[in-house]
Design an enzyme around this catalytic site. Sequence first.
Site, PDB file in Angstrom:
ATOM      1  N   GLY A 128      29.705  36.677  34.466  1.00 51.26           N
ATOM      2  CA  GLY A 128      30.898  37.135  33.566  1.00 51.26           C
ATOM      3  C   GLY A 128      30.357  37.122  32.148  1.00 51.26           C
ATOM      4  O   GLY A 128      31.372  36.899  31.396  1.00 51.26           O
ATOM      5  N   THR A 129      29.276  37.664  32.003  1.00 52.64           N
ATOM      6  CA  THR A 129      29.045  37.890  30.643  1.00 52.64           C
ATOM      7  C   THR A 129      29.671  39.237  29.816  1.00 52.64           C
ATOM      8  O   THR A 129      30.062  39.198  28.786  1.00 52.64           O
ATOM      9  CB  THR A 129      27.636  38.326  30.029  1.00 52.64           C
ATOM     10  OG1 THR A 129      27.134  39.815  30.828  1.00 52.64           O
ATOM     11  CG2 THR A 129      26.389  36.937  30.616  1.00 52.64           C
ATOM     12  N   ASN A 130      30.052  40.048  30.927  1.00 52.95           N
ATOM     13  CA  ASN A 130      31.101  41.155  30.323  1.00 52.95           C
ATOM     14  C   ASN A 130      32.477  40.571  30.072  1.00 52.95           C
ATOM     15  O   ASN A 130      33.146  40.970  29.128  1.00 52.95           O
ATOM     16  CB  ASN A 130      31.260  42.532  31.019  1.00 52.95           C
ATOM     17  CG  ASN A 130      30.169  43.275  31.198  1.00 52.95           C
ATOM     18  OD1 ASN A 130      29.991  44.102  30.199  1.00 52.95           O
ATOM     19  ND2 ASN A 130      28.989  43.041  31.967  1.00 52.95           N
ATOM     20  N   MET A 170      31.380  43.443  42.554  1.00 50.72           N
ATOM     21  CA  MET A 170      30.216  43.783  43.280  1.00 50.72           C
ATOM     22  C   MET A 170      30.735  44.709  44.523  1.00 50.72           C
ATOM     23  O   MET A 170      30.035  44.674  45.435  1.00 50.72           O
ATOM     24  CB  MET A 170      29.289  42.693  43.667  1.00 50.72           C
ATOM     25  CG  MET A 170      28.613  42.276  42.433  1.00 50.72           C
ATOM     26  SD  MET A 170      27.701  43.683  41.432  1.00 50.72           S
ATOM     27  CE  MET A 170      27.052  42.860  40.309  1.00 50.72           C
ATOM     28  N   ILE A 176      33.049  47.588  46.624  1.00 53.57           N
ATOM     29  CA  ILE A 176      33.807  48.835  46.593  1.00 53.57           C
ATOM     30  C   ILE A 176      35.417  48.687  47.127  1.00 53.57           C
ATOM     31  O   ILE A 176      35.419  48.095  48.099  1.00 53.57           O
ATOM     32  CB  ILE A 176      33.189  50.087  47.441  1.00 53.57           C
ATOM     33  CG1 ILE A 176      31.738  50.292  46.830  1.00 53.57           C
ATOM     34  CG2 ILE A 176      33.785  51.265  47.641  1.00 53.57           C
ATOM     35  CD1 ILE A 176      30.862  50.908  47.453  1.00 53.57           C
ATOM     36  N   LEU A 177      36.126  49.138  46.262  1.00 59.16           N
ATOM     37  CA  LEU A 177      37.588  48.923  46.499  1.00 59.16           C
ATOM     38  C   LEU A 177      38.227  50.029  47.394  1.00 59.16           C
ATOM     39  O   LEU A 177      37.489  50.903  47.434  1.00 59.16           O
ATOM     40  CB  LEU A 177      38.451  49.011  45.264  1.00 59.16           C
ATOM     41  CG  LEU A 177      38.204  47.932  44.168  1.00 59.16           C
ATOM     42  CD1 LEU A 177      38.751  48.226  42.890  1.00 59.16           C
ATOM     43  CD2 LEU A 177      38.909  46.565  44.681  1.00 59.16           C
ATOM     44  N   ASN A 227      35.488  50.634  35.206  1.00 56.68           N
ATOM     45  CA  ASN A 227      34.348  49.809  35.449  1.00 56.68           C
ATOM     46  C   ASN A 227      33.258  49.888  34.467  1.00 56.68           C
ATOM     47  O   ASN A 227      32.808  51.132  33.976  1.00 56.68           O
ATOM     48  CB  ASN A 227      33.813  50.382  36.957  1.00 56.68           C
ATOM     49  CG  ASN A 227      32.791  49.755  37.592  1.00 56.68           C
ATOM     50  OD1 ASN A 227      32.495  48.421  37.657  1.00 56.68           O
ATOM     51  ND2 ASN A 227      31.693  50.584  37.948  1.00 56.68           N
ATOM     52  N   HIS A 279      29.143  50.123  34.491  1.00 56.17           N
ATOM     53  CA  HIS A 279      28.207  50.471  35.142  1.00 56.17           C
ATOM     54  C   HIS A 279      26.753  50.420  34.494  1.00 56.17           C
ATOM     55  O   HIS A 279      26.697  51.047  33.281  1.00 56.17           O
ATOM     56  CB  HIS A 279      28.119  51.715  35.982  1.00 56.17           C
ATOM     57  CG  HIS A 279      27.075  51.891  37.010  1.00 56.17           C
ATOM     58  ND1 HIS A 279      26.803  51.154  38.083  1.00 56.17           N
ATOM     59  CD2 HIS A 279      25.887  52.588  36.500  1.00 56.17           C
ATOM     60  CE1 HIS A 279      25.874  51.534  38.637  1.00 56.17           C
ATOM     61  NE2 HIS A 279      25.184  52.655  37.831  1.00 56.17           N
TER      62      HIS A 279
END
Length: 211
Positions: free
Chosen positions: A12-14, A91, A93-94, A108, A110
């Site tokens: 969770g650094t982002n 992590m 894919i929806l 997102n 990347h």
Amino acid sequence: MLNVAVLVSGGGTNLQAILDKIQEGYMPEVKIVSVISSKSDAYAIKRAEKYNIPVKIIPRRDYGDNRSFSRALIEYMQSIKVDLVVLAGFMYILSEEFIDTYKNRIVNVHPALIPAFCGEGYYGIIPHEKALEYGVKVVGATVHFVTKECDGGPIILQKAVYVKEEDTPESLQKRVMEEAEWNILPEAIKLISEGRVKVEGRKVRISQTVN
Ligand code: GAR
């Protein structure tokens, strides 16, 4: 106000970068209404709790496939009001249903300069390992809208980072996060909250003036 749900799976650094920028007053029109974690022990949960942000844990392993997992995510998100979905180290894919439900409202981050080192299987440390193996001199990060094509949606922002001779995948990952991801993800959210981001086909136009 732009109501944002942040989907996380790990450190969770982002998410932290977004929280810090909100705290600093960088994006006054943004409110994080929920942090949704696909793992019950993700450190990102602790970061959200520190800021009193509602956390919802929807463990991926409770579902047989990404489709039923995505359905559970949709059901939860429809119970709160979400304008924008931010995948910040998420992590999985929806499903198509999820992507259709939140069309042009999912972003997102990347850890590579798309279209390099992206697509299925390229996540976490892997793009950095592959970049070093290939011998590229410039890497970076991309924030893009999510479409059905994995990592193939319209690009909002990118930032480049130079590779150093002595880099390891870990050192590269750290620098790409610090110099690129943690800047361009909050910036993209801010631009969206100001109504300055428009999708035109596969391109994103960013207007100079606030609408
Ligand atoms: C980040 O580098 C992010 O770009 C990447 O995983 C890391 C998560 O870090 N995401 C992907 O690879 C998704 N395809 P964080 O949990 O500390 O933000």
